[in-house]
Design a protein around this motif. Structure first.
Motif, short mmCIF file in Angstrom:
data_model
loop_
_atom_site.label_atom_id
_atom_site.label_comp_id
_atom_site.label_asym_id
_atom_site.label_seq_id
_atom_site.Cartn_x
_atom_site.Cartn_y
_atom_site.Cartn_z
N PHE A 110 16.32 -1.31 35.01
CA PHE A 110 15.28 -1.50 34.00
C PHE A 110 15.44 -0.63 32.76
CE2 PHE A 110 13.13 -3.07 37.90
CZ PHE A 110 13.05 -4.39 37.50
N LEU A 111 15.97 0.58 32.88
CA LEU A 111 16.20 1.38 31.68
C LEU A 111 17.21 0.72 30.73
CD1 LEU A 111 16.05 5.10 32.89
CD2 LEU A 111 14.31 3.75 31.71
N PRO A 112 18.31 0.15 31.25
CA PRO A 112 19.20 -0.59 30.34
C PRO A 112 18.51 -1.79 29.69
CG PRO A 112 20.35 -0.04 32.36
CD PRO A 112 18.90 0.28 32.60
N ALA A 113 17.66 -2.48 30.45
CA ALA A 113 16.94 -3.62 29.88
C ALA A 113 15.98 -3.17 28.78
CB ALA A 113 16.17 -4.36 30.98
N ILE A 114 15.35 -2.02 28.98
CA ILE A 114 14.45 -1.46 27.97
C ILE A 114 15.23 -1.08 26.72
CG2 ILE A 114 12.99 0.53 27.44
CD1 ILE A 114 12.10 0.42 30.43
N ALA A 115 16.41 -0.48 26.91
CA ALA A 115 17.24 -0.11 25.76
C ALA A 115 17.65 -1.34 24.96
CB ALA A 115 18.48 0.65 26.24
N LYS A 116 18.01 -2.40 25.66
CA LYS A 116 18.38 -3.64 24.97
C LYS A 116 17.19 -4.24 24.24
CE LYS A 116 20.52 -8.17 25.67
NZ LYS A 116 21.16 -9.09 26.63
N ASP A 117 16.01 -4.17 24.85
CA ASP A 117 14.80 -4.69 24.21
C ASP A 117 14.51 -3.93 22.92
OD1 ASP A 117 12.41 -6.54 24.70
OD2 ASP A 117 11.39 -4.63 24.39
N ASP A 118 14.71 -2.62 22.95
CA ASP A 118 14.50 -1.80 21.76
C ASP A 118 15.41 -2.24 20.61
OD1 ASP A 118 12.60 -0.24 22.99
OD2 ASP A 118 13.95 1.42 23.44
N CYS A 119 16.63 -2.62 20.96
CA CYS A 119 17.63 -2.93 19.94
C CYS A 119 17.62 -4.39 19.49
CB CYS A 119 19.02 -2.58 20.45
SG CYS A 119 19.26 -0.82 20.73
N THR A 120 16.89 -5.21 20.20
CA THR A 120 16.85 -6.63 19.84
C THR A 120 15.45 -7.02 19.35
OG1 THR A 120 16.49 -7.15 22.20
CG2 THR A 120 18.74 -7.31 21.36
N ILE A 121 14.52 -7.19 20.26
CA ILE A 121 13.20 -7.69 19.89
C ILE A 121 12.44 -6.69 19.02
CG2 ILE A 121 11.05 -8.67 20.71
CD1 ILE A 121 13.59 -10.27 21.43
N PRO B 277 18.94 1.38 16.53
CA PRO B 277 18.75 2.64 17.25
C PRO B 277 20.07 3.06 17.90
CG PRO B 277 17.05 1.05 17.84
CD PRO B 277 18.08 0.31 17.05
N GLY B 278 20.24 4.35 18.08
CA GLY B 278 21.47 4.85 18.70
C GLY B 278 21.38 4.86 20.20
N ARG B 279 22.28 5.60 20.80
CA ARG B 279 22.36 5.71 22.25
C ARG B 279 21.11 6.40 22.79
NH1 ARG B 279 26.67 6.15 26.03
NH2 ARG B 279 28.16 5.90 24.34
N LYS B 280 20.58 5.88 23.91
CA LYS B 280 19.41 6.47 24.54
C LYS B 280 19.69 6.74 26.01
CE LYS B 280 15.82 4.48 21.61
NZ LYS B 280 14.55 3.72 21.59
N LYS B 281 19.68 8.01 26.37
CA LYS B 281 19.83 8.41 27.76
C LYS B 281 21.05 7.75 28.41
CE LYS B 281 14.95 9.41 28.57
NZ LYS B 281 13.78 9.17 29.43
N GLY B 282 22.13 7.69 27.66
CA GLY B 282 23.36 7.18 28.24
C GLY B 282 23.53 5.68 28.17
N PHE B 283 22.56 4.96 27.60
CA PHE B 283 22.66 3.51 27.54
C PHE B 283 22.81 3.06 26.10
CE2 PHE B 283 20.09 4.32 31.38
CZ PHE B 283 20.93 3.75 32.31
N MET B 284 23.82 2.23 25.86
CA MET B 284 23.97 1.66 24.53
C MET B 284 23.01 0.49 24.37
SD MET B 284 26.15 3.50 23.01
CE MET B 284 26.64 2.53 21.59
N CYS B 285 22.80 0.08 23.13
CA CYS B 285 21.83 -0.97 22.86
C CYS B 285 22.08 -2.24 23.66
CB CYS B 285 21.86 -1.32 21.37
SG CYS B 285 20.92 -0.15 20.36
N PHE B 286 23.32 -2.62 23.82
CA PHE B 286 23.58 -3.91 24.45
C PHE B 286 24.25 -3.74 25.82
CE2 PHE B 286 23.31 -4.55 19.92
CZ PHE B 286 22.35 -5.53 19.87
N SER B 287 23.82 -2.70 26.53
CA SER B 287 24.40 -2.45 27.84
C SER B 287 23.76 -3.28 28.94
CB SER B 287 24.25 -0.96 28.20
OG SER B 287 22.89 -0.60 28.26
N ALA B 288 22.66 -3.98 28.63
CA ALA B 288 21.98 -4.77 29.67
C ALA B 288 21.99 -6.23 29.31
CB ALA B 288 20.54 -4.29 29.83
#
Length: 285
Positions: free
Chosen positions: A247-258, A274-285
Motif C-alpha cells: 500500500f505505501l507504493p500505491a500511495i506514492a504512485k497516487d501522489d504522483c498521478t492523481i 514529487p520526489g522519492r518518498k521513503k524509498g519508493f519512486m513515483c511509479f514503483s506501484a
C-alpha cells in the motif's frame, strides 16, 4: 430531510451538518441528541468514535476529490474565459482525474449496495434514500465524464462552452453528493453503531478491502496525513508488512498521478513531480 444551508453548518458527534438540520436527523433516527452522541462515542463495543469509521473515511476521500475537482474546473475555466488556450496537458489531466473520480465513486456505491447495506439490513431498515441517490449521482457523474472527454485543446471557443457546462453540472453533482454523504453519516452511522459492534464491522470491512485494488485503498487514504494513513490502515487490520510492500507504493504512485494532476489543474500550470518518498519512486506501484 430538511436543509439548513452552508451558512448554518453545525458539528454533531464529529459530523458536520451543512444541509441537514439536526432536528430532522434526530427524527429520522428516532433518537434524542444525547443518544445519538452516545452511539457515536467510544465504548466497550466501539473502541473508536464514529467519525473515524471507515465509511466516514471513504466519504472524506470523496469530499477531498470533489473539492479538488471544483478547484481544477474553476481555475481552468477562468484561464480559458480570459483567452488563454486550453493546453493538451490540461485536457489529459482532466480525463485522468475525472476517470478516477468516476471509478472511485462507482466502486464506493458498489460496496455499499452489494456488501454494506445488505449486511446492515440484517438488523435494521436502511433508509431508502441512501441507495436511490446513487442513480442520480452517477447520472451527473456520467455527464461530467462525457464533458471532460469532449475537451479539445485545438478549439478554445468550444472548450469555453464545455467548461461552462462542466462547471454547471459538477456544481449540481457536488451539492447532491455532499447532501448524500452527510445523510449517510448522521443517520446511517448511528444506526450501524446502535445495532452492531466493532468486531462485527471488522469482518465486513475485511471483505470490502479484499475486493479493492491497492490503488483503491490509496484513494480512501488520500486526504490523510502520512501518520493518519498508517493509523487508519492499522485500525483496518492491514498487517504492517502489507502496508509497506503493497500500500505505501500505491500511495506514492497516487501522489504522483492523481493528486499531482489535481495540483497542476488548480495551479493552471505544469509542476515538478514529487520526489522519492521513503524509498519508493513515483511509479514503483
Amino acid at each position: 430531510m430538511a436543509t439548513t444551508g452552508v451558512g448554518s453548518a453545525v458539528e454533531v458527534a464529529g459530523i458536520t451538518l451543512e444541509y441537514t438540520s439536526l432536528e430532522h436527523a434526530l427524527k429520522a433516527l428516532g433518537m434524542d441528541q444525547q443518544t445519538l452522541e452516545k452511539h457515536m462515542a467510544t465504548s466497550a463495543a466501539w473502541p473508536f468514535p464514529g467519525h473515524l469509521d471507515g465509511w466516514k473515511v471513504s466519504h472524506n476521500a470523496i469530499r477531498f476529490d470533489m473539492e479538488n475537482m471544483l478547484a481544477a474546473i474553476v481555475k481552468t475555466k477562468a484561464q480559458v474565459d480570459g483567452g488563454k488556450p486550453l493546453a493538451e496537458w490540461q485536457v489529459e489531466a482532466f480525463k485522468v482525474v475525472m476517470g478516477d473520480l468516476h471509478h472511485t465513486v462507482h466502486k464506493h456505491h458498489d460496496h455499499e449496495e452489494e456488501i454494506f447495506f445488505p449486511w446492515m439490513e440484517s438488523r435494521f431498515k436502511v433508509p431508502e434514500k441512501m441507495g436511490t441517490d446513487h442513480k442520480t449521482i452517477m447520472s451527473l457523474l456520467d455527464k461530467c465524464r462525457e464533458l471532460t472527454g469532449s475537451l479539445k485543446s485545438s478549439n478554445n471557443a468550444e472548450a469555453q462552452s464545455v467548461l461552462s457546462d462542466l462547471h454547471t453540472v459538477f456544481t449540481q453533482l457536488r451539492h447532491l453528493m455532499r447532501q448524500h454523504l452527510e445523510e449517510e453519516e448522521i443517520v446511517g452511522l448511528p444506526l450501524l453503531r446502535k445495532h452492531f459492534n466493532a468486531k462485527e464491522l471488522a469482518k465486513v470491512e475485511k471483505k470490502i478491502i479484499a475486493s479493492m485494488k491497492p490503488s483503491d485503498v490509496a484513494w480512501v487514504l488520500r486526504p490523510l496525513s502520512p501518520a493518519g494513513k498508517k493509523e487508519t490502515m492499522t485500525r483496518l487490520n492491514i498487517p504492517g508488512l502489507v502496508q509497506r510492500l503493497v500500500f505505501l507504493p500505491a500511495i506514492a504512485k497516487d501522489d504522483c498521478t492523481i493528486i499531482h494532476a489535481y495540483k497542476e489543474l488548480a495551479a493552471g500550470e505544469r509542476l515538478p513531480l514529487p520526489g522519492r518518498k521513503k524509498g519508493f519512486m513515483c511509479f514503483s506501484a
